[in-house]
Scaffold this motif. Structure first.
Motif, PDB file in Angstrom:
ATOM      1  N   LEU A 219      11.039   0.572  -1.214  1.00 36.47           N
ATOM      2  CA  LEU A 219      10.189   1.452  -2.015  1.00 36.47           C
ATOM      3  C   LEU A 219       8.720   1.169  -1.747  1.00 36.47           C
ATOM      4  O   LEU A 219       7.905   2.098  -1.610  1.00 36.47           O
ATOM      5  N   GLU A 220       8.356  -0.106  -1.665  1.00 35.15           N
ATOM      6  CA  GLU A 220       6.969  -0.464  -1.365  1.00 35.15           C
ATOM      7  C   GLU A 220       6.548   0.084   0.000  1.00 35.15           C
ATOM      8  O   GLU A 220       5.439   0.611   0.154  1.00 35.15           O
ATOM      9  N   ASN A 221       7.422  -0.011   0.993  1.00 36.93           N
ATOM     10  CA  ASN A 221       7.103   0.500   2.320  1.00 36.93           C
ATOM     11  C   ASN A 221       6.949   2.019   2.320  1.00 36.93           C
ATOM     12  O   ASN A 221       6.100   2.571   3.030  1.00 36.93           O
ATOM     13  N   VAL A 222       7.769   2.701   1.510  1.00 30.28           N
ATOM     14  CA  VAL A 222       7.664   4.163   1.404  1.00 30.28           C
ATOM     15  C   VAL A 222       6.310   4.554   0.821  1.00 30.28           C
ATOM     16  O   VAL A 222       5.641   5.473   1.312  1.00 30.28           O
ATOM     17  N   ILE A 223       5.886   3.853  -0.233  1.00 28.93           N
ATOM     18  CA  ILE A 223       4.586   4.156  -0.852  1.00 28.93           C
ATOM     19  C   ILE A 223       3.453   3.815   0.115  1.00 28.93           C
ATOM     20  O   ILE A 223       2.479   4.574   0.241  1.00 28.93           O
ATOM     21  N   GLU A 224       3.560   2.697   0.830  1.00 29.12           N
ATOM     22  CA  GLU A 224       2.511   2.326   1.783  1.00 29.12           C
ATOM     23  C   GLU A 224       2.407   3.361   2.901  1.00 29.12           C
ATOM     24  O   GLU A 224       1.304   3.718   3.330  1.00 29.12           O
ATOM     25  N   ARG A 225       3.539   3.863   3.393  1.00 27.32           N
ATOM     26  CA  ARG A 225       3.514   4.893   4.426  1.00 27.32           C
ATOM     27  C   ARG A 225       2.849   6.163   3.895  1.00 27.32           C
ATOM     28  O   ARG A 225       2.075   6.824   4.594  1.00 27.32           O
ATOM     29  N   ALA A 226       3.151   6.516   2.644  1.00 24.58           N
ATOM     30  CA  ALA A 226       2.552   7.706   2.052  1.00 24.58           C
ATOM     31  C   ALA A 226       1.034   7.578   1.977  1.00 24.58           C
ATOM     32  O   ALA A 226       0.308   8.566   2.144  1.00 24.58           O
ATOM     33  N   PHE A 227       0.538   6.360   1.753  1.00 25.31           N
ATOM     34  CA  PHE A 227      -0.907   6.142   1.679  1.00 25.31           C
ATOM     35  C   PHE A 227      -1.585   6.377   3.033  1.00 25.31           C
ATOM     36  O   PHE A 227      -2.762   6.712   3.084  1.00 25.31           O
TER      37      PHE A 227
END
Length: 342
Positions: free
Chosen positions: A248-256
């Motif tokens: 989940l953290e990686n998904v949010i970081e990619r979205a950023f």
């Protein structure tokens, strides 16, 4: 001249978190009942010197929980040292843990302290301990039994003043049965055990964790991302999350990387979460079920905080009392009998 007024808002913030059902364990934020059970016993575990075993799937936050135990305990002012036992071959791991003396082998020109020495007085976190070979398990067992170790090439034992926290994503009891893990070492590290639930079993934490990561990446990257669109939240709730909180953290970081400002949209998500694919009937069912679970959890927590006063719970949730009654019936939420309510 000027006048400034300062006010301690810590109690206000604590009350706000209590009202929203949110709590924090170190850097882990949650609102699930399973994590609440861990939070309740954590101060007692942190105060003890007993060896702790943390079990959980990859990405659930085992090291974050270990750091929280260290930070709450009497060794908090001493070092917290982490070692990934599965990342090094046996010979390197042995010298990494115990260190060596000059001349112990070719190329050892000077003394090198191991992780036990670096963690002296503090906490040593042994991640993926289930990957340790039987030969090294014997040396670890001696440290736990006698509280001493010998660096490679040393002639005298060195006291080991550390608290051991071990973690694994394996079923150690099953590895004991198959002979891959020593039974005596298993009982030594299994004095206290905490089981971290996977993210798919506490999906009510997904909105909270997403907000937590968004706030952190806004600070780190100096951006002004405002949150998630409603359809994106639905996609996150429907996902199975095999990589757990780390995924989940990686998904949010990619979205950023793709989103400069405003809310995160579906176009900012990775392919496996992108709705442009034709959704399967199973994914639609999972999304609806996940939403029901989160809604039921929120209603149960509001009822418990208000001592099962449904009118007060409805006010807190911002809905009409009759709407709350319908949701309680539709979601199958059981309430205590009138006489047994507090």
């Amino acid at each position: 001249g000027a006048a400034e007024t300062f006010r301690d808002l810590s109690e206000v913030e604590a009350l706000r978190k209590e009202l929203t059902g949110r709590f924090q364990i170190g850097d882990l934020v949650s609102r699930s009942a399973a994590m609440r059970e861990i939070s309740d016993v954590l101060p007692s575990i942190a105060a003890s010197e007993s060896t702790l075993l943390i079990q959980g799937e990859t990405g659930t936050g085992k090291e974050l929980l270990a750091r929280a135990v260290h930070d709450l305990g009497p060794r908090r002012k001493k070092p917290f040292v982490a070692v990934n036992c599965g990342a090094l071959p046996d010979t390197l791991l042995e010298s990494e843990l115990f260190g060596y003396r000059a001349g112990a082998f070719t190329g050892a020109n000077r003394d090198k302290p191991g992780r036990f020495a670096l963690a002296d007085g503090g906490t040593l976190f042994l991640d993926e301990i289930g990957e340790v070979t039987p030969a090294l398990q014997v040396r670890l067992l001696r440290v736990l039994q006698e509280r001493v170790y010998e660096p490679l090439g040393a002639v005298h034992p060195v006291p080991a003043d550390v608290r051991i926290i071990a973690a694994t994503n394996r079923d150690l009891a099953d590895r004991v049965r198959t002979g891959e893990f020593r039974q005596d070492l298993y009982y030594r590290i299994h004095v206290i055990r905490l089981d971290l639930p996977p993210l798919r079993r506490r999906k009510e934490d997904i909105p909270l964790l997403a907000d937590h990561f968004i706030a952190r990446f806004n600070r780190l990257q100096s951006k002004s991302v405002t949150g998630l669109r409603a359809d994106v939240m639905g996609l996150l709730m429907a996902h199975h999350w095999p990589g757990n909180v780390r995924e989940l953290e990686n998904v949010i970081e990619r979205a950023f990387v793709l989103c400069e400002r405003g809310p995160i949209g579906a176009a900012h998500l990775p392919e496996e979460l992108n709705p442009r694919r034709t959704p399967s009937p199973d994914s639609a069912v999972e999304m609806a079920e996940a939403r029901k679970q989160v809604e039921a959890q929120l209603i149960r927590e509001a009822l418990e905080r208000n001592r099962f006063n449904r009118l007060a719970a409805a006010r807190e949730l911002g809905i009409h009392k009759s709407t709350l009654f319908r949701k309680i019936k539709a979601l199958g939420i059981t309430l205590p009998k009138e006489k047994s309510r507090p």
